[in-house]
Design an enzyme around this catalytic site. Sequence first.
Site, PDB file in Angstrom:
ATOM      1  N   GLY A   1       8.239  10.113  -9.033  1.00 13.56           N
ATOM      2  CA  GLY A   1       9.164   8.996  -8.909  1.00 13.56           C
ATOM      3  C   GLY A   1      10.585   9.415  -9.240  1.00 13.56           C
ATOM      4  O   GLY A   1      11.017  10.537  -8.949  1.00 13.56           O
ATOM      5  N   SER A   2      11.297   8.544  -9.923  1.00  9.67           N
ATOM      6  CA  SER A   2      12.735   8.752 -10.128  1.00  9.67           C
ATOM      7  C   SER A   2      13.087   9.901 -11.060  1.00  9.67           C
ATOM      8  O   SER A   2      14.252  10.314 -11.112  1.00  9.67           O
ATOM      9  CB  SER A   2      13.381   7.459 -10.644  1.00  9.67           C
ATOM     10  N   THR A   3      12.135  10.419 -11.828  1.00 11.92           N
ATOM     11  CA  THR A   3      12.459  11.584 -12.665  1.00 11.92           C
ATOM     12  C   THR A   3      12.849  12.779 -11.791  1.00 11.92           C
ATOM     13  O   THR A   3      13.595  13.659 -12.221  1.00 11.92           O
ATOM     14  CB  THR A   3      11.274  11.980 -13.572  1.00 11.92           C
TER      15      THR A   3
END
Length: 693
Positions: A289-291
């Site tokens: 995801g956004s990591t």
Amino acid sequence: MRNLRLETKKRINFLFIILMAVMLFLIGRFSWIQIISNKLYQEKALGQRLRELKVEPKRGMIYDKNGVELAVSASADTVVAIPKEIKKPEETARKLSEILEKDQEEIYKRITKNAAAVYVSRKIDDKQAKAIRELNLPGITFTEETKRFYPKGMLASHLLGFSGVDNQGLQGLELSYDNQLKGNPGRISIESDAVGRKIPEGIKDYKAPDDGNNIYLTIDNVLQYIAERELDKALTEHTAEAATIVMMDPNTGEILALANRPAYDPNNFAEYSPGLWRNRAVSDTYEPGSTFKIITTSAGLEEGVVHPNDKFFDPGHIEVAGQIIHCWKSGGHGSQTFAEVVQNSCNPGFVQIGQRLGKETFYKYIEAFGFGDKTDIQFPGEAKGLMYTLPQIGPVELATIAFGHGVSVTPIQLITAVSAVANGGQLLKPHLVKEIRSTNGKLIKKIEPEPIRKVISEETAKTVRELLVGVVENGSGQATKLDGYEIGGKTGTAKYYGQRKYNVSFIGMLPADKPELVALVVVYGLTSEPHYASQVAVPIFHNVIKDAVRYLEIPPKEEKKEEEDEKERIKRVKVPNVKNLSLSIAEELLAKEGLKVKLEGEGDIIIDQVPNPEVVVNEGSTVILFFNGAEKNKNRYKVTVPDLKGMRVREAANIMSDLGLRLKWQGSGEITKQQPVAGKTVNSGDYITVWLK
């Protein structure tokens, strides 16, 4: 007559020649045996009357970086049978079967084998060994072997792994460093007569074993405990399949803690499902995801396709090759700088960075950061992750990769990559072992930091860290804040395709200007509410680093003000009574007090709650609400009564309050007696009565 004498003479000569030939053959044979092959036949004769047993070496110890024992080898008795000396095999097999709890027929087959000596049962416990010795059975003896023991129980079980009955590593570091740990066996030989009885003054030969080398890990057992403690709490508060925490020194590549839940006890590994033996942090992949936007940000800044002050506009979606990609925020973020794009974790903004980079350039950075390949951490079963090949990446794939979807990574890959941003752009090989020493302490090998390649410049790394600080100060990572420390980090929430399941994560570094610690939290298969990383992974990260910085003695930038300490101490609230209320009303009442909610069961009317009404707890604590049919789950939230003896009322009351318990007292002075006694488990909200003198 003459012919007869001649014939007789011929026969005598013939017999003489045969006799001489036989004599010469016998002399030659005797010479061959006694002179030429003397050594060979001596060895054979000796072998026929010598009974040889293997002497097992002691497996090397495994220590944490501070010398704390994590895996040791203790002595254990092994039952050995000498078949030729056993007088009553059936009776012997029956008696051994009763003590060892093994099949009698199988024992009988073993002790009647045509062999000098056989194992009956290996590495038995002291109680069994004592019972067998008391029987004094002919032909049954013992040899000493070593048995692996893990004094910390479940602590670091996925790292340590375990070894088998033959002293061989089967899982984890026990397997990957088996050649160093196992040592070389010795032997003992005892001379016996033709019927297998030991000759009292016979030949005895003993060759001592070479014990295995000792392994010192990079793991710190205190940090490991902190990580595992927070994972246990997380899986109590949230309904999820599993969770992982990894802590790394970004300047050396040393893994300081690596924890997974659920876990197992390596002392009794066979009692657990083999699925629990897997080290998720190394062997399992998940969608980051956004990591993963940290990688997109690094590539964009390094290539100069974006600047922190560049303006973007987010209407709530972006169209790519005829497909609409939505922002997580309905209506979008409107006009924003790239610094705000990072802070807001705006998907359309990152899609544009991916498009600006182009697939060839972006793919080059993805590979440079180590994704799609093993980190070579020297741990069995490491996964490569799942990554598109360059020809497979089209416009839509490029767009989704830019915000961390459509790819899968391992936790160890992600923390290694982000550590390169933390240390100024140098990708280091992660490692779990610090040094290897012999049993007498001689250094055999020291593992030094191993640079792999430079992935971004120090200037770019510094800018990325500054942008990540904005995520913590003003974005989804605000719950990470720790007074006196500047933290940079990124949240990640990824939904399972077609399911109401989420992987949520947070990766952060501190101090942000010159990081000494990088930590990653991942919760897999989350099905309960809340399901966002900012509400689940971030608080876990906060609790971990709060204790970690104190233990590591990482100094804050400035001292915490006393009035702020006092303000933090008085943030205590009473839990309202929400029993028999509807869920919507209950959530509203709890939210007013700043309390979180976890649901057990399904329904609309609350039939019970933990903590109980009127209990004083910290603001932000979780209240578990039970619906009809889920009352039995309340037993999972029992509280263990602490030992209050010797305390004064105020100190005891503070401890009780933290545990969600209430206090009654009689007298004054110090507590001398309590009821229930320490160690008992009670319901949250119960009263503990104490007597003072």
